[in-house]
Each structure stands twice: as C-alpha cells, then as structure tokens.
Design an enzyme around this catalytic site. Structure first.
Site, PDB file in Angstrom:
ATOM      1  N   HIS A 266       0.831  -1.218   0.000  1.00  0.00           N
ATOM      2  CA  HIS A 266       0.000   0.000   0.000  1.00  0.00           C
ATOM      3  C   HIS A 266       0.863   1.265   0.000  1.00  0.00           C
ATOM      4  CE1 HIS A 266      -3.441  -2.540   0.492  1.00  0.00           C
ATOM      5  NE2 HIS A 266      -3.075  -2.931   1.706  1.00  0.00           N
ATOM      6  N   ASP A 317      -5.069  -8.260  -3.322  1.00  0.00           N
ATOM      7  CA  ASP A 317      -5.298  -8.061  -1.895  1.00  0.00           C
ATOM      8  C   ASP A 317      -6.627  -8.649  -1.408  1.00  0.00           C
ATOM      9  OD1 ASP A 317      -5.222  -7.154   0.704  1.00  0.00           O
ATOM     10  OD2 ASP A 317      -5.190  -5.031   0.237  1.00  0.00           O
TER      11      ASP A 317
HETATM   12 ZN   LIG Z   1      -3.387  -6.915   2.709  1.00  0.00          ZN
END
Ligand SMILES: [Zn+2]
Length: 444
Positions: A266, A317
C-alpha cells in the site's frame, strides 16, 4: 522433452513481435525465435498476445468469501474489518484449502501464474495450535499446487492488536505470542518446486517495535522476501506517532526492516522523508489499487516512490476483483485523476510491475520475461474479443493493459504446463462451482 509453442504475437518487454516460436524444456524457456511466420510442425499454437505470466504480489485468499457481501451499506476500512474477522473465525484447514484452491484457480483463469499469499490465520480459533502448527500454511501451499500456480507463502507475524495492546478475540488465532515463536514455527516450512517461503510483518500495529528485527533477521538469514502492510490508514500513522514519535516507515527503518528484499504493501499515507527512506533503501512498493479504492484508503504516491528507487508490484489483496490488468491500469488512471495529466506509466512499465517486478518481489527472480533461461510461465490474451478487437496488433500491450480484462485470458502456462487452455482450467473442472461451494461453506 522439448515442446515448441508458436505465439501469434509475443510481448518481448519493449514491443509486440509477430510470429514467435518458443522452445520449452523442463519448465524453462530454452529458445525464442522471431520471424517465424508459420507455426513449426507440431507446435502448440497460441493465438492472441502472449505475455509473461502475471504475478499477484499481495493476496489474502479468504477475503474472496467477502465479495459482494461487503458492498452493502457504508462505513470505513475499520467496519469492513469486522466483517472480514467474522469470516476468518470460521476457517479450518479443510475449508481454507477448498476456498484457496478455487481462488487460485480463478487467478490462473486471469493469467496469474504466481501469488504472494500474506498469510496470518495460523491457529485454531482461540489461538490453540493445530496438531501440525503449519496446517493452515500447508493448506495454502497445497491449494496452489492443486490450482497449478506458484505461491510464495508470506508467513505473517501478527502479535498484537495495536501498539502495546494484546490480540483481540478474533486475532488470537493469528498470534504466535512472540516473534521468536513465530520464527520457530516458520522454520519448519519447506520450499517446493512451486512454493517459496517468505516472511511478513502484518503492520507496525501488529508486531511490537522491539520484535521487528527478529522477523527481519529471519528473512535476511534465508534471503527470503519480507512484506509489510505500511501506512494504509492515517490512524496507523497517528497511533505510531503517539507511541514512538515517528512514522511507521521511520520505525521500520530504525529496526532494519527496509531493504531490497522488502516490499511495503500500500505505502499510501507517506511523508516526503518516508518516500526517500523507502526508495533510497530499494524497498519495493506493492500497490493494490482495486482494494485501495474499494476500502476508501486513498491513493498512494507510486510515481514519487518509483522515482526515488522503489520497484513497483501489484496485488489484488482483498479480491474485490481478481484482475491484474485492472490493477495495472488503475495505478495509472488513479494518478491521472489526481494529477489531471496522462502518461505516468507506459503499458510496458505497467506490464513490468504486473510481471517481472512482481515476481522479483516474491523471490522468483528468473520469472516474468519471455527469453531463454526464464521459467516458462506465460499467458495469452485474446486480441479478437469484443473488448480487444480493432487496434493494430503492434498496440497489443496498450490494448491488453487499458482495455482487456481477465475474461480475455485464453491460455495460462506454468512451468511449461498448460493450466488454462482456451479459457478452461485444466485441473479444476468447474471453477465457479468450486468458488460457490467454498464460500457457501463459510457463510454463517
Ligand atoms: Zn493486505
């Protein structure tokens, strides 16, 4: 035994080449011959554009069970997390194997040949270890084999609920108690032809600062990939500041976590100094744009990170969708919306993130190119579908990245073995049914 593939069009890293014959022996590409207008006798013909296999560098397989369910109502990352925990509570080694096999089969159908599984559901509910303390990790490794793709099991240390807080009742099954106990359990896991073992720090929230170096040292000793969720939420930054007086990135730097084998996942809410620390240390960045937009996280500074030296990879994800082509274009399109300018990455750069650099982030260094010596992992995208018909074939990379979807994947080959042929998975006969059954079994 040598098998020859004839690629109608092949992505050779810089351009689309028409008419390529590729020899594969023992799972590796041994020759790439351009200027081959007609298929050699006996060659396996792949019509469309063949790309190196795609690497999904960040996955939590069980989040696939939340698809649709979490789109009802409003909230934030933190309310979404409560629903996610309720699903985690119900997983067993058997149900997780069934779900992950189906999810990894969905990935193969999307052209994904390697997955980085960020795995933290280690123990039975309440935290009691299974008879085999790695039963859950082994279920994931077996699921990848059953679905025909490679896996890097990023075995995750998850020891606390927040800075100085013990795990909550959902998180008990994630925790080994200490980083030393985590290391002891992980050291038993064995690599296989299709499976690498890496490490992960769930986040600076979940591993106490004084234990970060234990996890980093374990990975360093084995030269294994080390991943960490980093600054996905501003609340994490604020809590870290309160307790440690620095950013999560600074804390990781201080404890020796950053470096070329480390990937921050991220990397959304960073300061200019954080970006320099990440880039300057060669730490990678895994962007997960479809999840980051789904969870209302924000848009990470991927351009600045790359400019400072951080290699980029991509992951699906939470599996709101599983489509690496969508992840690749979303990274560019998010940046266009923010900057109101176009062309931050070329299709070639986006494909590199989706393949070679993603594989490198997972410890598969010799994978992600169509050249002699590389592992024979590749996928073919149709250029004659309703989404992809029209553009000149030499613009195949632009068409694949900016218009194609996972539904345009015709073939997926892993280690020279055809896993998806003409859009059909060869090992899991009915992937939608496998997904429905596995998700149904986890419904409360
Ligand atoms: Zn994750």
């Amino acid at each position: 035994m040598t098998r020859t593939y004839w690629l109608e069009h092949a992505w050779l890293g810089t351009h689309v080449e028409p008419g390529v014959a590729m020899d594969v022996t023992d799972g590796r590409i041994t020759a790439v011959r351009t200027g081959t207008e007609t298929p050699p006798p006996g060659a396996e013909i792949l019509r469309g554009l063949t790309l190196p296999g795609l690497a999904n560098a960040h996955s939590h397989a069980f989040h696939r069970a939340l698809r649709g369910t979490v789109q009802v109502g409003s909230g934030t990352f933190w309310t979404w997390r409560e629903v996610m925990y309720a699903t985690a509570d119900r997983l067993t080694p058997d149900s997780y194997h069934a779900l992950a096999r189906a999810v990894y089969a969905e990935m193969a159908l999307a052209g994904i040949t390697a997955v980085g599984e960020f795995h933290y559901v280690h123990h039975a509910p309440g935290g009691t270890p299974y008879a085999d303390p790695n039963a859950m990790g082994e279920a994931l490794i077996a699921a990848a084999a059953d679905a025909g793709i490679r896996i890097t099991l990023l075995d995750t240390a998850y020891l606390s609920s927040g800075f100085g807080q013990p795990p909550n009742r959902h998180q008990l099954r994630f925790s080994d108690g200490t980083a030393d106990a985590w290391a002891e359990r992980c050291s038993v896991l064995k690599e296989r032809d299709h499976a690498r073992i890496g490490a992960a720090i769930h986040s600076v929230r979940a591993v106490p600062a004084e234990q970060l170096a234990t996890v980093a040292g374990w990975a360093e000793e084995r030269r294994a990939p080390l991943h960490v969720h980093l600054s996905e939420q501003t609340a994490e930054n604020e809590a870290c500041h309160e307790v440690h007086g620095c950013t999560p990135t600074q804390l990781l730097a201080l404890h020796g976590v950053l470096g070329p084998r480390t990937t921050g996942v991220h990397n959304t809410h960073l300061t200019a100094e954080d970006i320099s620390l990440i880039g300057g240390s060669g730490t990678g960045t895994c962007m997960c744009p479809t999840t980051e937009r789904d969870l209302a996280d924000g848009i990470g500074p991927a351009v600045a990170l790359q400019n400072e030296g951080s290699p980029l990879s991509l992951g699906s994800d939470s599996h709101a969708v599983i489509d690496l082509l969508e992840e690749a274009r979303a990274m560019e399109l998010n940046e266009r919306l923010r900057s109101r300018t176009r062309g931050h990455w070329t299709a070639a750069a986006l494909l590199r993130a989706a393949s070679a650099d993603g594989h490198a982030a997972l410890g598969w260094d010799d994978t992600g190119t169509l050249e002699a010596g590389a592992r024979a992992d590749f996928t073919t995208i149709a250029l004659d579908s309703v989404r992809t018909a029209g553009p000149l074939p030499r613009l195949g990379a632009e068409t694949a990245v900016f218009a194609a979807t996972a539904a345009d994947v015709r073939h997926t080959v892993v280690a020279g073995r055809h896993i998806v042929r003409d859009g059909a998975h060869q090992l899991v006969p009915d992937v939608p049914q496998a997904l429905s059954r596995a998700v149904e079994a986890l419904r409360s």
